[in-house]
Design a protein around this motif. Structure first.
Motif, PDB file in Angstrom:
ATOM      1  N   ILE A 380       0.833  -1.204   0.000  1.00 12.59           N
ATOM      2  CA  ILE A 380       0.000   0.000   0.000  1.00 12.59           C
ATOM      3  C   ILE A 380       0.869   1.256   0.000  1.00 12.59           C
ATOM      4  N   LEU A 381       1.940   1.260   0.808  1.00 11.32           N
ATOM      5  CA  LEU A 381       2.821   2.426   0.858  1.00 11.32           C
ATOM      6  C   LEU A 381       3.497   2.660  -0.490  1.00 11.32           C
ATOM      7  N   GLU A 382       3.867   1.582  -1.164  1.00 12.57           N
ATOM      8  CA  GLU A 382       4.478   1.727  -2.485  1.00 12.57           C
ATOM      9  C   GLU A 382       3.463   2.312  -3.471  1.00 12.57           C
ATOM     10  N   HIS A 383       2.218   1.867  -3.348  1.00 17.07           N
ATOM     11  CA  HIS A 383       1.177   2.364  -4.250  1.00 17.07           C
ATOM     12  C   HIS A 383       0.887   3.847  -3.986  1.00 17.07           C
ATOM     13  N   LEU A 384       0.844   4.245  -2.711  1.00 19.08           N
ATOM     14  CA  LEU A 384       0.540   5.632  -2.354  1.00 19.08           C
ATOM     15  C   LEU A 384       1.736   6.553  -2.553  1.00 19.08           C
ATOM     16  N   GLU A 385       2.947   5.976  -2.466  1.00 20.52           N
ATOM     17  CA  GLU A 385       4.191   6.758  -2.521  1.00 20.52           C
ATOM     18  C   GLU A 385       4.226   7.813  -1.419  1.00 20.52           C
ATOM     19  N   ASP A 386       3.548   7.505  -0.314  1.00 18.17           N
ATOM     20  CA  ASP A 386       3.510   8.422   0.829  1.00 18.17           C
ATOM     21  C   ASP A 386       2.943   7.666   2.022  1.00 18.17           C
ATOM     22  N   ILE A 387       3.147   8.208   3.202  1.00 19.86           N
ATOM     23  CA  ILE A 387       2.577   7.614   4.415  1.00 19.86           C
ATOM     24  C   ILE A 387       1.246   8.301   4.693  1.00 19.86           C
ATOM     25  N   PRO A 388       0.143   7.564   4.742  1.00 20.98           N
ATOM     26  CA  PRO A 388      -1.175   8.197   4.941  1.00 20.98           C
ATOM     27  C   PRO A 388      -1.287   8.823   6.332  1.00 20.98           C
ATOM     28  N   GLU A 389      -1.977   9.934   6.383  1.00 24.36           N
ATOM     29  CA  GLU A 389      -2.176  10.623   7.655  1.00 24.36           C
ATOM     30  C   GLU A 389      -3.586  10.435   8.187  1.00 24.36           C
ATOM     31  N   SER A 390      -4.447   9.813   7.387  1.00 28.46           N
ATOM     32  CA  SER A 390      -5.822   9.554   7.822  1.00 28.46           C
ATOM     33  C   SER A 390      -6.343   8.317   7.104  1.00 28.46           C
ATOM     34  N   LYS A 391      -7.489   7.846   7.527  1.00 32.34           N
ATOM     35  CA  LYS A 391      -8.097   6.679   6.897  1.00 32.34           C
ATOM     36  C   LYS A 391      -8.477   7.028   5.462  1.00 32.34           C
ATOM     37  N   MET A 392      -8.265   6.089   4.565  1.00 34.75           N
ATOM     38  CA  MET A 392      -8.563   6.349   3.164  1.00 34.75           C
ATOM     39  C   MET A 392      -8.796   5.035   2.437  1.00 34.75           C
ATOM     40  N   SER A 393      -9.325   5.147   1.214  1.00 34.52           N
ATOM     41  CA  SER A 393      -9.588   3.967   0.386  1.00 34.52           C
ATOM     42  C   SER A 393      -8.760   4.042  -0.892  1.00 34.52           C
ATOM     43  N   ILE A 394      -8.261   2.898  -1.323  1.00 34.58           N
ATOM     44  CA  ILE A 394      -7.501   2.820  -2.568  1.00 34.58           C
ATOM     45  C   ILE A 394      -7.874   1.514  -3.270  1.00 34.58           C
ATOM     46  N   GLU A 395      -7.429   1.380  -4.514  1.00 32.95           N
ATOM     47  CA  GLU A 395      -7.669   0.151  -5.256  1.00 32.95           C
ATOM     48  C   GLU A 395      -6.340  -0.360  -5.809  1.00 32.95           C
ATOM     49  N   ILE A 396      -6.031  -1.628  -5.505  1.00 30.37           N
ATOM     50  CA  ILE A 396      -4.802  -2.263  -5.979  1.00 30.37           C
ATOM     51  C   ILE A 396      -5.170  -3.602  -6.600  1.00 30.37           C
ATOM     52  N   SER A 397      -4.766  -3.807  -7.836  1.00 30.12           N
ATOM     53  CA  SER A 397      -5.059  -5.061  -8.554  1.00 30.12           C
ATOM     54  C   SER A 397      -6.550  -5.395  -8.500  1.00 30.12           C
ATOM     55  N   HIS A 399      -8.625  -4.790  -6.242  1.00 32.16           N
ATOM     56  CA  HIS A 399      -9.106  -5.041  -4.877  1.00 32.16           C
ATOM     57  C   HIS A 399      -9.311  -3.689  -4.198  1.00 32.16           C
ATOM     58  N   GLN A 400     -10.518  -3.451  -3.714  1.00 31.22           N
ATOM     59  CA  GLN A 400     -10.785  -2.234  -2.968  1.00 31.22           C
ATOM     60  C   GLN A 400     -10.250  -2.410  -1.546  1.00 31.22           C
ATOM     61  N   MET A 401      -9.437  -1.434  -1.085  1.00 30.25           N
ATOM     62  CA  MET A 401      -8.820  -1.532   0.237  1.00 30.25           C
ATOM     63  C   MET A 401      -9.114  -0.273   1.035  1.00 30.25           C
ATOM     64  N   GLU A 402      -9.494  -0.462   2.290  1.00 35.51           N
ATOM     65  CA  GLU A 402      -9.732   0.651   3.205  1.00 35.51           C
ATOM     66  C   GLU A 402      -8.740   0.572   4.354  1.00 35.51           C
ATOM     67  N   ILE A 403      -7.956   1.635   4.518  1.00 36.19           N
ATOM     68  CA  ILE A 403      -7.004   1.676   5.632  1.00 36.19           C
ATOM     69  C   ILE A 403      -7.773   1.970   6.912  1.00 36.19           C
ATOM     70  N   ILE A 404      -7.769   1.010   7.824  1.00 34.81           N
ATOM     71  CA  ILE A 404      -8.551   1.122   9.060  1.00 34.81           C
ATOM     72  C   ILE A 404      -7.737   1.729  10.189  1.00 34.81           C
ATOM     73  N   ASP A 405      -6.473   1.309  10.300  1.00 31.60           N
ATOM     74  CA  ASP A 405      -5.666   1.771  11.428  1.00 31.60           C
ATOM     75  C   ASP A 405      -4.203   1.829  11.007  1.00 31.60           C
ATOM     76  N   PHE A 406      -3.478   2.791  11.523  1.00 36.00           N
ATOM     77  CA  PHE A 406      -2.039   2.889  11.264  1.00 36.00           C
ATOM     78  C   PHE A 406      -1.361   3.442  12.514  1.00 36.00           C
ATOM     79  N   LEU A 413      -3.805  -2.170  10.028  1.00 38.31           N
ATOM     80  CA  LEU A 413      -5.014  -2.935   9.737  1.00 38.31           C
ATOM     81  C   LEU A 413      -5.683  -2.373   8.481  1.00 38.31           C
ATOM     82  N   VAL A 414      -6.052  -3.305   7.592  1.00 36.36           N
ATOM     83  CA  VAL A 414      -6.663  -2.922   6.311  1.00 36.36           C
ATOM     84  C   VAL A 414      -7.886  -3.779   6.074  1.00 36.36           C
ATOM     85  N   LYS A 415      -8.934  -3.152   5.555  1.00 35.49           N
ATOM     86  CA  LYS A 415     -10.118  -3.900   5.123  1.00 35.49           C
ATOM     87  C   LYS A 415     -10.041  -4.079   3.611  1.00 35.49           C
TER      88      LYS A 415
END
Length: 421
Positions: A380-397, A399-406, A413-415
């Motif tokens: 996920i970090l490679e895909h974002l090319e940054d460290i997330p500062e809040s919960k967010m959703s992305i799509e990789i391959s 697959h819909q992914m929701e960052i739950i906790d960091f 934790l990711v959904k």
């Protein structure tokens, strides 16, 4: 031929068609055999397999013999059919005989015997090899002459007509053989065999316990803390270091430590250090098949992985490699996949960021990319090319992914939802 009755000529023609079918079926049967099964049966002393293997050792001669016999029979059959046609229908008989003979040879001397031979190659080959061996001896001069001319012509074309050694199976070809084994090999055994073939494509980095998860004892701690860690450790071996993990001093076998404690009725730091084994270091990116052999050769079960700068980046055990072949053990140091993935009622999965991508793919039959980061957090970090500062959703391959906790600059934790259709 004029003195031979029409009935006898029909009988001769029928015999020639049968012989032609024999040669056609023999050729297809010989070439359709499973060479590895043939070698296996020959090694066990099967007489038919031995005869066929001997003939196939020189396929140029075998094909030459079959084609000589087949062509002689077909030409003679054509001559007899022409005579019969002229006797029965006069000048039109040549065309009629040619058409009918072509149809009869195609059906009864080519398609039918070759189809049967392709379906039952062993039965056809083992039986026909008896007569082919006899014919090979009787027609040896003719076969050798034809092969000499043929091989000479092939050399003019730049082709080596001599039979070379069979190409060994590549790992991908062997994988196909295992997959095609079907019920001959139980599914569980097939999976294990395929996992063994995969070892060369997987490195120690892919299965290692990362540096921040290595359990160790700092020998500079107070003695009570050290004893408490020894008595509560769930592992059979534990790393000893000074202040930080890069300053390792040994690998302690807890069974040995307990034995000394029982024998001496006391235990000190000096005794602890003397009872520890030397650290076994493993270069990063070592393929698992290579490391498995090194563990065996060096009589080791655990090692620390170091990068090109000599820094410790992880730990790998013999059990970790064996798990790649046979599946998870209950004694594994790393958390099991079931502990890292929690199914949800909406069809999604809560996955820890430290979960291994290869394990996720194997456990859920997904195809997340494995040619980059090793963990879901890294992907996920490679895909974002940054460290997330809040919960967010992305799509990789897909697959819909929701960052739950960091926490501490990493995603914990990711959904993740199954792949979109």
């Amino acid at each position: 031929m004029d003195d031979i009755s029409t009935g006898i000529l029909f009988a001769l023609l029928a015999c020639l068609i049968i012989i032609s079918g024999y040669f056609s079926g023999s050729e297809t049967g010989m070439m359709s055999l499973n060479r590895y099964r043939l070698k296996h049966l020959s090694g066990k002393g099967h007489k038919g397999a031995k005869r066929v293997e001997k003939l196939l050792n020189r396929p140029d001669r075998l094909i030459g013999l079959i084609l000589i016999g087949n062509n002689l029979v077909n030409i003679l059959a054509s001559a007899i059919a022409t005579i019969l046609g002229m006797r029965l229908y006069g000048n039109y008989g040549v065309a009629i005989a040619t058409g009918l003979l072509t149809l009869v040879i195609l059906v009864f001397a080519e398609v039918t015997p070759k189809t049967l031979a392709a379906l039952y190659p062993e039965k056809v080959s083992y039986t026909s090899s008896i007569f082919l061996n006899i014919l090979m001896k009787l027609l040896a001069p003719l076969v050798l002459m034809v092969n000499f001319i043929t091989n000479g012509f092939l050399r003019l074309l730049g082709v080596n007509g001599k039979h070379g050694a069979e190409d060994p199976l590549s790992s991908e070809e062997l994988r196909t053989v295992v997959n095609e084994a079907g019920g001959l090999i139980p599914r569980r055994h097939q999976d294990m065999l395929l996992s063994i073939l995969d070892l060369e494509h997987v490195t120690v980095n892919d299965i290692m316990i990362p540096r921040n998860e290595i359990t160790g004892i700092d020998i500079n701690d107070d003695w009570k803390s050290i004893v408490r860690q020894l008595t509560h450790s769930p592992h059979g071996r534990i790393v000893l270091y000074r202040d930080q993990i890069d300053e390792v001093v040994g690998m302690l076998r807890l069974r040995e430590a307990y034995r000394i404690m029982l024998e001496k009725n006391e235990f000190t730091k000096e005794m602890l250090l003397r009872s520890a084994d030397e650290i076994y270091f493993i270069p990063e990116a070592t393929p698992l098949n290579v490391q498995l052999l090194k563990f065996q050769r060096n009589k080791q079960r655990i090692g620390l992985i170091v990068n090109e700068y000599g820094d410790i980046i992880g730990l790998v055990t013999l059990e970790d490699i064996l798990e790649e072949i046979v599946g998870e053990f209950t004694t594994s140091i790393a958390p099991s996949l079931s502990e890292e993935i929690t199914p949800q009622s909406d069809g999604s999965f809560l996955i820890e960021g430290s979960a291994n991508i290869r394990d996720i793919n194997k456990g859920l039959n997904w195809h997340l990319p494995t040619n980059g980061p090793r963990t879901l957090n890294g992907l996920i970090l490679e895909h974002l090319e940054d460290i997330p500062e809040s919960k967010m959703s992305i799509e990789i391959s897909r697959h819909q992914m929701e960052i739950i906790d960091f926490t501490e600059n990493k995603i914990s934790l990711v959904k993740v939802f199954p792949k979109k259709a």
